[in-house]
Design a protein around this motif. Structure first.
Motif, PDB file in Angstrom:
ATOM      1  N   LEU A 143      25.201  60.641  34.319  1.00  6.69           N
ATOM      2  CA  LEU A 143      23.943  61.215  34.789  1.00  6.69           C
ATOM      3  C   LEU A 143      23.651  60.858  36.245  1.00  6.69           C
ATOM      4  N   GLY A 144      24.669  60.371  36.947  1.00  8.21           N
ATOM      5  CA  GLY A 144      24.544  60.127  38.376  1.00  8.21           C
ATOM      6  C   GLY A 144      23.822  58.854  38.744  1.00  8.21           C
ATOM      7  N   LEU A 145      23.790  57.881  37.826  1.00  8.80           N
ATOM      8  CA  LEU A 145      23.064  56.629  38.082  1.00  8.80           C
ATOM      9  C   LEU A 145      23.982  55.409  38.033  1.00  8.80           C
ATOM     10  N   GLY A 146      25.256  55.634  38.309  1.00  6.45           N
ATOM     11  CA  GLY A 146      26.215  54.529  38.228  1.00  6.45           C
ATOM     12  C   GLY A 146      25.909  53.383  39.166  1.00  6.45           C
ATOM     13  N   ASP A 147      25.213  53.665  40.274  1.00  5.55           N
ATOM     14  CA  ASP A 147      24.880  52.607  41.238  1.00  5.55           C
ATOM     15  C   ASP A 147      23.493  52.020  40.996  1.00  5.55           C
ATOM     16  N   LYS A 148      22.834  52.428  39.907  1.00  3.11           N
ATOM     17  CA  LYS A 148      21.461  51.975  39.645  1.00  3.11           C
ATOM     18  C   LYS A 148      21.331  51.267  38.293  1.00  3.11           C
ATOM     19  N   ILE A 149      22.444  50.894  37.682  1.00  2.00           N
ATOM     20  CA  ILE A 149      22.379  50.437  36.289  1.00  2.00           C
ATOM     21  C   ILE A 149      21.581  49.140  36.120  1.00  2.00           C
ATOM     22  N   TRP A 150      21.512  48.299  37.167  1.00  2.00           N
ATOM     23  CA  TRP A 150      20.780  47.039  37.047  1.00  2.00           C
ATOM     24  C   TRP A 150      19.372  47.111  37.636  1.00  2.00           C
ATOM     25  N   LYS A 151      18.969  48.281  38.071  1.00  2.00           N
ATOM     26  CA  LYS A 151      17.619  48.444  38.607  1.00  2.00           C
ATOM     27  C   LYS A 151      16.596  48.478  37.483  1.00  2.00           C
ATOM     28  N   LYS A 152      15.426  47.882  37.723  1.00  3.87           N
ATOM     29  CA  LYS A 152      14.312  47.980  36.783  1.00  3.87           C
ATOM     30  C   LYS A 152      13.620  49.335  36.990  1.00  3.87           C
ATOM     31  N   PRO A 153      12.894  49.817  35.973  1.00  7.81           N
ATOM     32  CA  PRO A 153      12.249  51.133  36.105  1.00  7.81           C
ATOM     33  C   PRO A 153      11.420  51.311  37.368  1.00  7.81           C
ATOM     34  N   LEU A 154      10.649  50.289  37.760  1.00  4.94           N
ATOM     35  CA  LEU A 154       9.786  50.436  38.933  1.00  4.94           C
ATOM     36  C   LEU A 154      10.566  50.461  40.243  1.00  4.94           C
ATOM     37  N   GLU A 155      11.864  50.167  40.175  1.00  2.56           N
ATOM     38  CA  GLU A 155      12.721  50.273  41.363  1.00  2.56           C
ATOM     39  C   GLU A 155      13.389  51.646  41.450  1.00  2.56           C
ATOM     40  N   LEU A 156      13.064  52.529  40.499  1.00  3.30           N
ATOM     41  CA  LEU A 156      13.660  53.860  40.442  1.00  3.30           C
ATOM     42  C   LEU A 156      12.599  54.922  40.691  1.00  3.30           C
ATOM     43  N   SER A 157      13.033  56.066  41.205  1.00  6.80           N
ATOM     44  CA  SER A 157      12.111  57.193  41.363  1.00  6.80           C
ATOM     45  C   SER A 157      11.781  57.777  39.984  1.00  6.80           C
ATOM     46  N   GLY A 158      10.778  58.653  39.941  1.00  2.00           N
ATOM     47  CA  GLY A 158      10.414  59.282  38.681  1.00  2.00           C
ATOM     48  C   GLY A 158      11.575  60.064  38.084  1.00  2.00           C
ATOM     49  N   GLY A 159      12.290  60.816  38.916  1.00  5.06           N
ATOM     50  CA  GLY A 159      13.433  61.573  38.425  1.00  5.06           C
ATOM     51  C   GLY A 159      14.534  60.678  37.892  1.00  5.06           C
ATOM     52  N   GLU A 160      14.755  59.545  38.564  1.00  4.09           N
ATOM     53  CA  GLU A 160      15.774  58.598  38.089  1.00  4.09           C
ATOM     54  C   GLU A 160      15.350  57.953  36.776  1.00  4.09           C
ATOM     55  N   GLN A 161      14.075  57.617  36.655  1.00  2.00           N
ATOM     56  CA  GLN A 161      13.593  57.048  35.391  1.00  2.00           C
ATOM     57  C   GLN A 161      13.784  58.044  34.246  1.00  2.00           C
ATOM     58  N   GLN A 162      13.521  59.331  34.502  1.00  6.48           N
ATOM     59  CA  GLN A 162      13.694  60.317  33.441  1.00  6.48           C
ATOM     60  C   GLN A 162      15.162  60.474  33.072  1.00  6.48           C
ATOM     61  N   ARG A 163      16.052  60.323  34.048  1.00  7.94           N
ATOM     62  CA  ARG A 163      17.484  60.380  33.729  1.00  7.94           C
ATOM     63  C   ARG A 163      17.908  59.164  32.882  1.00  7.94           C
ATOM     64  N   VAL A 164      17.323  58.005  33.153  1.00  8.32           N
ATOM     65  CA  VAL A 164      17.573  56.843  32.286  1.00  8.32           C
ATOM     66  C   VAL A 164      17.084  57.145  30.867  1.00  8.32           C
ATOM     67  N   ALA A 165      15.904  57.773  30.769  1.00 10.31           N
ATOM     68  CA  ALA A 165      15.363  58.117  29.452  1.00 10.31           C
ATOM     69  C   ALA A 165      16.273  59.106  28.723  1.00 10.31           C
ATOM     70  N   ILE A 166      16.871  60.040  29.459  1.00  9.38           N
ATOM     71  CA  ILE A 166      17.801  60.986  28.839  1.00  9.38           C
ATOM     72  C   ILE A 166      19.059  60.261  28.370  1.00  9.38           C
ATOM     73  N   ALA A 167      19.561  59.339  29.186  1.00 11.32           N
ATOM     74  CA  ALA A 167      20.720  58.543  28.767  1.00 11.32           C
ATOM     75  C   ALA A 167      20.406  57.766  27.499  1.00 11.32           C
ATOM     76  N   ARG A 168      19.219  57.178  27.438  1.00  6.45           N
ATOM     77  CA  ARG A 168      18.801  56.455  26.223  1.00  6.45           C
ATOM     78  C   ARG A 168      18.741  57.397  25.019  1.00  6.45           C
ATOM     79  N   ALA A 169      18.246  58.620  25.247  1.00  7.40           N
ATOM     80  CA  ALA A 169      18.158  59.592  24.149  1.00  7.40           C
ATOM     81  C   ALA A 169      19.537  59.953  23.601  1.00  7.40           C
ATOM     82  N   LEU A 170      20.568  59.861  24.440  1.00  2.00           N
ATOM     83  CA  LEU A 170      21.923  60.234  24.033  1.00  2.00           C
ATOM     84  C   LEU A 170      22.720  59.059  23.470  1.00  2.00           C
ATOM     85  N   ALA A 171      22.134  57.875  23.462  1.00  2.00           N
ATOM     86  CA  ALA A 171      22.892  56.654  23.169  1.00  2.00           C
ATOM     87  C   ALA A 171      23.585  56.683  21.809  1.00  2.00           C
TER      88      ALA A 171
END
Length: 231
Positions: free
Chosen positions: A133-161
């Motif tokens: 989902l294009g977040l390979g360089d952000k895997i150790w970032k906390k949610p507040l260190e991510l943009s809204g779009g990046e946070q939603q992509r993390v949520a999508i990754a979680r949905a697919l887990a």
């Protein structure tokens, strides 16, 4: 309804507020085929999110039946319903619902922890999903260190887990700017096409709805029309 993947048969959901009964859904019957890409639209209070929550097993209908792969989820025990939510359904919400003190990769691991996936295996899978989902360089970032779009992509990754057969997205672009919203919708479309996952989106945004293959219009708790779109 026959061989549909998701079937709703005369589904009612009535909430009691004080002494007043408020019907959020009024006898909804519809079927959704496996691998569909569907949006549900309608004004506020039309029952869109209620319908999504019932399909996801987050709530139970007051009357009627919901079947997934021929199995009635309306009558499942609480434990079986929790298992259905964890293994069959992936959820994406408007507010992301990420745990703020966990990193992106740790947030994605949560459903796999519940399912008992061994630590090494779940860490590798979470990393792979974030990279996809294009977040390979952000895997150790906390949610507040991510943009809204990046946070939603993390949520999508979680949905697919847990490799769900269904992804339910409730206003997934509601907090995003236009560019970020397009990224999220394109990702959901890709997940539908490449993984064969049934994706159902609740949205107020008709541009999002037009990206799906079928639009279901709700008003006052009933389906008023449907539209099948050529892609």
């Amino acid at each position: 309804m026959g061989r549909a993947f998701i079937e709703l048969d005369n589904v009612w959901k009535i909430y009691r507020v004080g002494v007043i009964d408020y019907p959020a859904l009024r006898g909804v019957s519809l079927s959704i085929d496996k691998g569909s890409f569907v949006s549900i639209v309608g004004p506020s209070g039309s029952g869109k999110s209620t319908l999504l929550h019932l399909i996801g097993g987050l709530d139970r209908p007051t009357r009627g039946e919901i079947r997934v792969s021929g199995q009635s989820i309306s009558s499942l025990s609480d434990n079986r319903l929790a298992e259905y939510r964890n293994k069959t359904v992936g959820f994406v919400f408007q507010q992301y619902n990420l745990i703020p003190y966990l990193s992106a990769i740790e947030n994605v691991e949560i459903p796999m922890i519940v399912s008992g996936v061994p630590p090494k295996q779940r860490r590798e899978k979470a990393r792979r999903l974030l990279e996809e989902l294009g977040l390979g360089d952000k895997i150790w970032k906390k949610p507040l260190e991510l943009s809204g779009g990046e946070q939603q992509r993390v949520a999508i990754a979680r949905a697919l887990a847990n490799d769900p057969g269904i992804v339910l997205a409730d206003e997934p672009t509601g907090n995003l700017d236009g560019a970020s919203a397009k990224v999220v919708v394109d990702l959901l479309k890709r997940i539908n096409e490449e993984r064969g996952v049934t994706v159902i989106i609740v949205t107020h945004n008709m541009e999002v709805a037009w990206a799906t293959k079928r639009i279901i219009y709700l008003r006052d708790g009933v389906v008023v029309k449907e539209e099948v779109r050529e892609q």
